[in-house]
Scaffold this active site. Sequence first.
Site, PDB file in Angstrom:
ATOM      1  N   LYS A 139     -33.000 -99.701 -75.839  1.00 12.71           N
ATOM      2  CA  LYS A 139     -34.231-100.487 -75.575  1.00 12.71           C
ATOM      3  C   LYS A 139     -33.930-101.970 -75.718  1.00 12.71           C
ATOM      4  O   LYS A 139     -34.345-102.783 -74.912  1.00 12.71           O
ATOM      5  CB  LYS A 139     -35.355-100.127 -76.562  1.00 12.71           C
ATOM      6  CG  LYS A 139     -36.118 -98.859 -76.361  1.00 12.71           C
ATOM      7  CD  LYS A 139     -36.964 -98.793 -75.136  1.00 12.71           C
ATOM      8  CE  LYS A 139     -36.194 -98.247 -73.961  1.00 12.71           C
ATOM      9  NZ  LYS A 139     -36.111 -96.829 -73.804  1.00 12.71           N
TER      10      LYS A 139
ATOM     11  N   LYS B   4     -36.757 -98.314 -62.248  1.00 12.39           N
ATOM     12  CA  LYS B   4     -37.333 -97.220 -63.036  1.00 12.39           C
ATOM     13  C   LYS B   4     -36.679 -95.880 -62.722  1.00 12.39           C
ATOM     14  O   LYS B   4     -36.316 -95.138 -63.608  1.00 12.39           O
ATOM     15  CB  LYS B   4     -38.833 -97.147 -62.758  1.00 12.39           C
ATOM     16  CG  LYS B   4     -39.551 -96.064 -63.536  1.00 12.39           C
ATOM     17  CD  LYS B   4     -39.773 -96.508 -64.951  1.00 12.39           C
ATOM     18  CE  LYS B   4     -40.451 -95.459 -65.789  1.00 12.39           C
ATOM     19  NZ  LYS B   4     -40.213 -95.715 -67.222  1.00 12.39           N
TER      20      LYS B   4
ATOM     21  N   ASN C 231     -35.120 -95.878 -48.917  1.00  7.83           N
ATOM     22  CA  ASN C 231     -34.672 -95.816 -50.314  1.00  7.83           C
ATOM     23  C   ASN C 231     -33.550 -94.796 -50.355  1.00  7.83           C
ATOM     24  O   ASN C 231     -33.688 -93.720 -49.787  1.00  7.83           O
ATOM     25  CB  ASN C 231     -35.870 -95.383 -51.179  1.00  7.83           C
ATOM     26  CG  ASN C 231     -35.475 -94.867 -52.551  1.00  7.83           C
ATOM     27  OD1 ASN C 231     -36.116 -93.975 -53.076  1.00  7.83           O
ATOM     28  ND2 ASN C 231     -34.441 -95.404 -53.134  1.00  7.83           N
ATOM     29  N   GLY C 232     -32.426 -95.132 -51.009  1.00  8.32           N
ATOM     30  CA  GLY C 232     -31.313 -94.195 -51.069  1.00  8.32           C
ATOM     31  C   GLY C 232     -30.042 -94.874 -50.599  1.00  8.32           C
ATOM     32  O   GLY C 232     -29.971 -96.105 -50.517  1.00  8.32           O
TER      33      GLY C 232
ATOM     34  N   ARG D  43     -39.733 -99.939 -59.377  1.00  8.74           N
ATOM     35  CA  ARG D  43     -38.597 -99.268 -58.740  1.00  8.74           C
ATOM     36  C   ARG D  43     -37.571-100.264 -58.212  1.00  8.74           C
ATOM     37  O   ARG D  43     -36.452 -99.874 -57.860  1.00  8.74           O
ATOM     38  CB  ARG D  43     -39.081 -98.391 -57.578  1.00  8.74           C
ATOM     39  CG  ARG D  43     -40.050 -97.303 -57.999  1.00  8.74           C
ATOM     40  CD  ARG D  43     -40.483 -96.521 -56.782  1.00  8.74           C
ATOM     41  NE  ARG D  43     -39.356 -95.853 -56.174  1.00  8.74           N
ATOM     42  CZ  ARG D  43     -38.912 -94.662 -56.506  1.00  8.74           C
ATOM     43  NH1 ARG D  43     -39.504 -93.998 -57.453  1.00  8.74           N
ATOM     44  NH2 ARG D  43     -37.875 -94.135 -55.898  1.00  8.74           N
TER      45      ARG D  43
ATOM     46  N   CYS E 270     -35.714 -98.619 -55.094  1.00  6.89           N
ATOM     47  CA  CYS E 270     -36.519 -99.136 -54.001  1.00  6.89           C
ATOM     48  C   CYS E 270     -37.816 -98.328 -53.943  1.00  6.89           C
ATOM     49  O   CYS E 270     -37.856 -97.172 -54.341  1.00  6.89           O
ATOM     50  CB  CYS E 270     -35.865 -99.049 -52.630  1.00  6.89           C
ATOM     51  SG  CYS E 270     -34.340 -99.978 -52.491  1.00  6.89           S
TER      52      CYS E 270
ATOM     53  N   HIS F 205     -14.468 -95.789 -88.358  1.00  3.70           N
ATOM     54  CA  HIS F 205     -13.451 -95.424 -87.358  1.00  3.70           C
ATOM     55  C   HIS F 205     -13.358 -96.470 -86.258  1.00  3.70           C
ATOM     56  O   HIS F 205     -12.829 -96.196 -85.190  1.00  3.70           O
ATOM     57  CB  HIS F 205     -13.754 -94.041 -86.773  1.00  3.70           C
ATOM     58  CG  HIS F 205     -13.746 -92.966 -87.796  1.00  3.70           C
ATOM     59  ND1 HIS F 205     -12.584 -92.402 -88.289  1.00  3.70           N
ATOM     60  CD2 HIS F 205     -14.760 -92.378 -88.477  1.00  3.70           C
ATOM     61  CE1 HIS F 205     -12.888 -91.503 -89.214  1.00  3.70           C
ATOM     62  NE2 HIS F 205     -14.211 -91.471 -89.344  1.00  3.70           N
TER      63      HIS F 205
ATOM     64  N   GLU G 232     -31.189 -94.865 -78.909  1.00 10.23           N
ATOM     65  CA  GLU G 232     -32.379 -95.275 -78.164  1.00 10.23           C
ATOM     66  C   GLU G 232     -32.805 -96.693 -78.559  1.00 10.23           C
ATOM     67  O   GLU G 232     -33.183 -97.490 -77.701  1.00 10.23           O
ATOM     68  CB  GLU G 232     -33.506 -94.254 -78.402  1.00 10.23           C
ATOM     69  CG  GLU G 232     -34.808 -94.532 -77.696  1.00 10.23           C
ATOM     70  CD  GLU G 232     -34.715 -94.581 -76.162  1.00 10.23           C
ATOM     71  OE1 GLU G 232     -33.667 -94.236 -75.599  1.00 10.23           O
ATOM     72  OE2 GLU G 232     -35.709 -94.998 -75.548  1.00 10.23           O
TER      73      GLU G 232
ATOM     74  N   GLU H 112     -31.708-103.316 -72.851  1.00  7.40           N
ATOM     75  CA  GLU H 112     -32.402-103.303 -71.557  1.00  7.40           C
ATOM     76  C   GLU H 112     -33.348-104.479 -71.362  1.00  7.40           C
ATOM     77  O   GLU H 112     -33.395-105.067 -70.291  1.00  7.40           O
ATOM     78  CB  GLU H 112     -33.276-102.041 -71.451  1.00  7.40           C
ATOM     79  CG  GLU H 112     -32.565-100.822 -70.991  1.00  7.40           C
ATOM     80  CD  GLU H 112     -33.539 -99.662 -70.873  1.00  7.40           C
ATOM     81  OE1 GLU H 112     -33.573 -99.049 -69.811  1.00  7.40           O
ATOM     82  OE2 GLU H 112     -34.268 -99.369 -71.850  1.00  7.40           O
TER      83      GLU H 112
ATOM     84  N   TRP I 132     -34.355-102.625 -54.464  1.00 12.85           N
ATOM     85  CA  TRP I 132     -33.344-102.735 -55.511  1.00 12.85           C
ATOM     86  C   TRP I 132     -32.026-102.647 -54.755  1.00 12.85           C
ATOM     87  O   TRP I 132     -31.672-101.603 -54.215  1.00 12.85           O
ATOM     88  CB  TRP I 132     -33.486-101.586 -56.512  1.00 12.85           C
ATOM     89  CG  TRP I 132     -32.555-101.700 -57.676  1.00 12.85           C
ATOM     90  CD1 TRP I 132     -32.751-102.413 -58.825  1.00 12.85           C
ATOM     91  CD2 TRP I 132     -31.281-101.076 -57.809  1.00 12.85           C
ATOM     92  NE1 TRP I 132     -31.669-102.280 -59.644  1.00 12.85           N
ATOM     93  CE2 TRP I 132     -30.764-101.469 -59.067  1.00 12.85           C
ATOM     94  CE3 TRP I 132     -30.528-100.232 -57.006  1.00 12.85           C
ATOM     95  CZ2 TRP I 132     -29.520-101.037 -59.525  1.00 12.85           C
ATOM     96  CZ3 TRP I 132     -29.289 -99.811 -57.452  1.00 12.85           C
ATOM     97  CH2 TRP I 132     -28.801-100.212 -58.706  1.00 12.85           C
TER      98      TRP I 132
END
Length: 625
Positions: free
Chosen positions: A500, A620, A113-114, A27, A2, A519, A496, A503, A87
Amino acid sequence: MCGIVGATGSSRVVDVLLSGMARLEYRGYDSAGVALVVGTPGEEGAPELTSLWRARRAEGTKSVADLAASIEVPEGIVHAGIGHVRWATHGRPDEHNAHPHLDCTGRVAVVHNGIIENFATLAAHLVDEGHRLASETDTEVVAHLLESRIATGESLTGALRAVIALIEGTFAIAAVHADDPDVIVAARRVSPLIVGRSDGSGLVASDIPAILGETREVFSLDDDHVAEVRPGSITVTGLDGRTVGPRPMTVEWDLEEAEKGGYDDFMSKEIREQPTAVADTLRGRLSGDGRVLLDEERLTISELREVDKVFIVACGSSYHAGLVAKYAIEHWARLPVEIDIASEFRYRDPVLDSQTLVVGVSQSGETVDTIQAMRGAAEQGAKTLVISNVVDSSMARESDAVLYTRAGPELCVAATKTHLAQVTALQVLALHLAQVRGSLYPEESAQLIEDLRSMPARVEEVISRAPAVSEVAGAVAGAKDFLFLGRHVGYPVALEGALKLKEISYLRAEGYPAGELKHGPIALIEEGVVVVAIATLRSDLLPKMLGNIEEVKSRGATVVVVATDGDGASVVRADHVLWVPPVPHSLFSPIVDVVPLQLLAYELARLRGNDVDRPRNLAKTVTVE
Ligand code: F6R
């Protein structure tokens, strides 16, 4: 997550809020809303009448644009306002859960926010007292708690001090009250919040870019401090009501740096800024006498020399950068390194003491899991060092040492330039530790820093090959399953690359150490699966990777190989090749190898019509657990 923004005393309160919210959309973008304190002249010389006016939209990724295009601000003077991008945590992402939330009188508005962990208990008490709650959010209790305190005669500031003492959990809160039209009050615990002022106005925001167009005079708030922001003045008090000085922050970024600068989206802009991000991160790291330098070091050389173990804690892409550092620190500084996902580190029982160095890696410096992991480590007496992109971030302020990545603001949700800058900064840290411990001769570490300085040009070279990556993306665009394989520092690159891709393209993508293939993951290989193999390896590891490529190829996979220019042997079985230039040291290879994978993810996401800057369900900065 948020984002919060507040403005008072400006003739352009609504513009300031909306442009700040647009910059905070990374955010959270489930919904957007503003509340304004509006004054209308009283009749025949009677005092001004003030009231709260609120507008909210829940149009997913278009919430702020929709709000900006559709609101009609009422006639009158807009004294102050607060805005929010959401968010969702508690309550569906729809309009009635969108912030700001109001009290029963409709004269107090709150953005948050939180997560308020005890909100259910607080809400039950409020309902017993006769309050009517209109949403499913945890936030709304704050508006009603403020209402109750104000009803006893407290000021808005006094009321917020009392309310945050009741709240368990994390928060950044801003509130306005129609009875005190020019005031915004704000407080934080763990979640980020800054305050600012300029020429008769006052500002509140979750981060610097949101208000960078208005001021560079910005202050950070400590946990459980309450700021009363008025036009041109900021007063900060602790829970006991005593005044504490607001702490000035250093603002190094320009507004221009925080905007798209002609690119279609922030992601392509930020990918292309990587050479500069790496170069800037290396700036000034060598003293005249060849010492490797950090930014802030509140540890003495002898304290650092005593370190006998390093832990690295981080999340997501920052964790992958940390993995590269494990190889570098063990190789150059000859120190044992453990690396943990921050949320796991926090809840296990790591063995730490004053000879342990805990390194937190965080773009934002505000990720709740990493902050709490670092705090836990400090409580156990460990030394702490943070790699942060945001100057004066919470983690930077609380750590014994800081090394800043100087990547500039990163607004695309998916990390690119900050990841490369983190890998670079962590190499610098490894060389610093090696110097302090004497495991490398000073000239060797100085030479390696010099070698690092050639990396921006190499990154530039990979970026110039973007058209070739587009072609590969076009060729594999129909695939639904991707497996990324790497060995040694190619393993974090594989992780990574897969992160990416998942996402921003929402395709199934996993990263694995190539040695693990047999394995388990090899069971997934069949016609249609794309295997991306990082084959820019040391010569002793390359034959093993070529064996893995053979294994997946013979089972029907389409193989994309990341290979070093001129290395014909590695690409014999490849369907597609992503060429990268050679690097001066194998430990530096992640700095170039990850770039074609960022570009591949970008191209595949665009081919699928996705919004690359604002991928679904993500935010973010993760400021809730
Ligand atoms: C991935 C990404 C996230 C972050 C993670 C940590 O593209 O952006 O995985 O890397 O949330 O964030 P920071 O580095 O701010 O602690």
